[in-house]
Design a protein around this motif. Structure first.
Motif, PDB file in Angstrom:
ATOM      1  N   ASP A 173      42.697  17.372   8.691  1.00 27.32           N
ATOM      2  CA  ASP A 173      43.034  17.816   7.346  1.00 27.32           C
ATOM      3  C   ASP A 173      42.199  16.980   6.269  1.00 27.32           C
ATOM      4  O   ASP A 173      42.109  17.145   5.170  1.00 27.32           O
ATOM      5  N   GLU A 174      41.274  15.865   6.843  1.00 28.48           N
ATOM      6  CA  GLU A 174      40.388  15.328   5.845  1.00 28.48           C
ATOM      7  C   GLU A 174      39.206  16.264   5.704  1.00 28.48           C
ATOM      8  O   GLU A 174      38.347  16.141   4.713  1.00 28.48           O
ATOM      9  N   ILE A 175      39.040  17.173   6.555  1.00 25.27           N
ATOM     10  CA  ILE A 175      37.751  18.111   6.178  1.00 25.27           C
ATOM     11  C   ILE A 175      38.454  19.529   5.782  1.00 25.27           C
ATOM     12  O   ILE A 175      39.162  20.266   6.309  1.00 25.27           O
ATOM     13  N   LYS A 176      38.074  19.930   4.543  1.00 24.38           N
ATOM     14  CA  LYS A 176      38.534  21.210   3.931  1.00 24.38           C
ATOM     15  C   LYS A 176      37.381  22.258   3.937  1.00 24.38           C
ATOM     16  O   LYS A 176      36.505  22.406   3.202  1.00 24.38           O
ATOM     17  N   LEU A 177      37.608  22.823   5.321  1.00 26.97           N
ATOM     18  CA  LEU A 177      36.595  23.989   5.319  1.00 26.97           C
ATOM     19  C   LEU A 177      36.424  24.947   4.482  1.00 26.97           C
ATOM     20  O   LEU A 177      35.468  25.560   4.104  1.00 26.97           O
ATOM     21  N   ALA A 178      37.408  25.318   3.733  1.00 30.83           N
ATOM     22  CA  ALA A 178      37.570  26.383   2.742  1.00 30.83           C
ATOM     23  C   ALA A 178      36.636  26.033   1.602  1.00 30.83           C
ATOM     24  O   ALA A 178      36.205  26.790   0.786  1.00 30.83           O
ATOM     25  N   ILE A 179      36.426  24.802   1.413  1.00 34.83           N
ATOM     26  CA  ILE A 179      35.615  24.331   0.175  1.00 34.83           C
ATOM     27  C   ILE A 179      34.403  23.563   0.752  1.00 34.83           C
ATOM     28  O   ILE A 179      33.403  23.189  -0.112  1.00 34.83           O
ATOM     29  N   GLN A 180      34.235  23.143   2.065  1.00 34.13           N
ATOM     30  CA  GLN A 180      33.197  22.409   2.647  1.00 34.13           C
ATOM     31  C   GLN A 180      32.924  23.269   3.968  1.00 34.13           C
ATOM     32  O   GLN A 180      33.002  22.561   5.083  1.00 34.13           O
ATOM     33  N   PRO A 181      32.491  24.401   3.984  1.00 31.02           N
ATOM     34  CA  PRO A 181      32.056  25.357   5.145  1.00 31.02           C
ATOM     35  C   PRO A 181      31.001  24.712   5.864  1.00 31.02           C
ATOM     36  O   PRO A 181      30.749  24.810   7.215  1.00 31.02           O
ATOM     37  N   ASN A 182      29.892  24.052   5.207  1.00 26.57           N
ATOM     38  CA  ASN A 182      28.842  23.275   5.793  1.00 26.57           C
ATOM     39  C   ASN A 182      29.375  22.079   6.885  1.00 26.57           C
ATOM     40  O   ASN A 182      28.548  21.693   7.570  1.00 26.57           O
ATOM     41  N   ARG A 183      30.809  21.799   6.849  1.00 24.48           N
ATOM     42  CA  ARG A 183      31.154  20.565   7.705  1.00 24.48           C
ATOM     43  C   ARG A 183      31.808  21.158   9.095  1.00 24.48           C
ATOM     44  O   ARG A 183      32.572  20.356   9.616  1.00 24.48           O
ATOM     45  N   LEU A 184      31.610  22.510   9.495  1.00 27.47           N
ATOM     46  CA  LEU A 184      32.122  22.894  10.449  1.00 27.47           C
ATOM     47  C   LEU A 184      31.988  22.228  11.681  1.00 27.47           C
ATOM     48  O   LEU A 184      32.698  22.153  12.565  1.00 27.47           O
ATOM     49  N   GLN A 185      30.679  21.664  11.995  1.00 29.42           N
ATOM     50  CA  GLN A 185      30.410  20.987  13.324  1.00 29.42           C
ATOM     51  C   GLN A 185      31.409  19.687  13.433  1.00 29.42           C
ATOM     52  O   GLN A 185      31.638  19.318  14.308  1.00 29.42           O
ATOM     53  N   HIS A 186      31.436  19.190  12.214  1.00 27.85           N
ATOM     54  CA  HIS A 186      32.189  17.781  12.131  1.00 27.85           C
ATOM     55  C   HIS A 186      33.651  18.207  12.324  1.00 27.85           C
ATOM     56  O   HIS A 186      34.267  17.498  13.127  1.00 27.85           O
ATOM     57  N   TYR A 187      34.159  19.397  12.002  1.00 26.98           N
ATOM     58  CA  TYR A 187      35.589  19.871  12.076  1.00 26.98           C
ATOM     59  C   TYR A 187      35.725  19.846  13.632  1.00 26.98           C
ATOM     60  O   TYR A 187      36.752  19.525  14.099  1.00 26.98           O
ATOM     61  N   ILE A 188      34.698  20.637  14.334  1.00 21.29           N
ATOM     62  CA  ILE A 188      34.988  20.767  15.722  1.00 21.29           C
ATOM     63  C   ILE A 188      35.006  19.734  16.654  1.00 21.29           C
ATOM     64  O   ILE A 188      35.645  19.580  17.569  1.00 21.29           O
ATOM     65  N   LYS A 189      34.157  18.675  16.059  1.00 24.85           N
ATOM     66  CA  LYS A 189      33.831  17.459  16.989  1.00 24.85           C
ATOM     67  C   LYS A 189      35.500  16.648  16.819  1.00 24.85           C
ATOM     68  O   LYS A 189      35.692  16.025  17.784  1.00 24.85           O
ATOM     69  N   ARG A 190      35.716  16.448  15.630  1.00 20.88           N
ATOM     70  CA  ARG A 190      37.230  16.034  15.318  1.00 20.88           C
ATOM     71  C   ARG A 190      38.315  16.801  15.927  1.00 20.88           C
ATOM     72  O   ARG A 190      39.403  16.062  16.118  1.00 20.88           O
ATOM     73  N   LEU A 191      38.163  18.118  16.123  1.00 18.49           N
ATOM     74  CA  LEU A 191      39.213  18.810  16.684  1.00 18.49           C
ATOM     75  C   LEU A 191      39.601  18.778  18.181  1.00 18.49           C
ATOM     76  O   LEU A 191      40.649  18.675  18.774  1.00 18.49           O
ATOM     77  N   ARG A 192      38.435  18.438  18.718  1.00 19.65           N
ATOM     78  CA  ARG A 192      38.589  18.295  20.379  1.00 19.65           C
ATOM     79  C   ARG A 192      39.345  16.803  20.664  1.00 19.65           C
ATOM     80  O   ARG A 192      40.298  17.302  21.715  1.00 19.65           O
ATOM     81  N   PRO A 193      39.789  15.833  20.224  1.00 22.66           N
ATOM     82  CA  PRO A 193      40.616  14.947  20.496  1.00 22.66           C
ATOM     83  C   PRO A 193      41.937  15.283  20.319  1.00 22.66           C
ATOM     84  O   PRO A 193      42.865  14.965  21.011  1.00 22.66           O
TER      85      PRO A 193
END
Length: 204
Positions: free
Chosen positions: A63-83
């Motif tokens: 929830d700290e990564i707002k992909l709807a307004i920060q689409p360039n952070r997708l890889q960070h999102y995936i990295k944090r999603l794994r755990p």
């Protein structure tokens, strides 16, 4: 009235799990929503302690990564999603339902979660004998009288009445006892709101 133990945990901004809820080990359905990655260690502790039969996550998984307004952070999102996937799917076998929130990426979630049911937007399910309507937004909840209604996204909370029960997983976690239908709210530590960005969300 708060116990001294609860006061200490809240003062230290730690997850407090009442002894009465520990008695539900191995026989509850857990509802969570809008989880920043800073909460994952607490979530792991909670799941290891309670071993829920099922977990329902109503969206905004990192929830700290707002992909709807920060689409360039997708890889960070995936990295944090794994755990998060390892926490929810690891250990004892359980049903896991993940609702895609407005700041999630469905393709990434399907890539990372291997044992969970990934649901785009909303759905109605029978989980451990409990009828559930689930959605990220309150407005997206299916109409199914008599079912518990689980959602998140923002602070909105409708009036309870007419036999309908609404549970906002952003305001608190919920443990649902499928044997008798009782619902036990469980507070997030204070830091969770702070790490969701803009503290409590107002439709972000």
């Amino acid at each position: 009235m708060e116990s001294w133990k609860e006061l200490i945990y809240k003062t230290l901004d730690m997850l407090y799990i009442p002894d009465s809820l520990i008695e539900m080990r191995g026989r509850a359905v857990l509802h969570i929503s809008d989880t920043p990655s800073s909460f994952y260690p607490c979530l792991k502790k909670l799941i290891n302690l309670l071993e829920p039969l099922a977990v329902i996550h109503t969206g905004d998984l990192v929830d700290e990564i707002k992909l709807a307004i920060q689409p360039n952070r997708l890889q960070h999102y995936i990295k944090r999603l794994r755990p998060l996937a390892q926490i929810l799917e690891g250990g004892r076998k359980r049903d896991v339902i993940v609702i895609i929130g407005n700041h999630d990426n469905e393709d990434a979630a399907r890539q990372v979660f291997h044992k969970s049911l990934i649901v785009n937007k909303s759905g109605s399910f029978n989980v451990c004998g409990v009828s559930l309507n689930v959605s990220h937004h309150f407005e997206g909840l299916p109409i199914s009288p008599g079912a518990l209604n689980l959602f998140g996204h923002n602070q909105f909370m409708p009036e309870q009445g007419g036999g309908e029960v609404y549970l906002n997983g952003l305001l608190s976690m919920h443990l649902i006892d499928p044997d008798n239908g009782t619902i036990h709210p469980l507070s997030y530590p204070r830091f969770v709101d702070q790490n969701r960005l803009l503290k409590r969300k107002f439709g972000l």
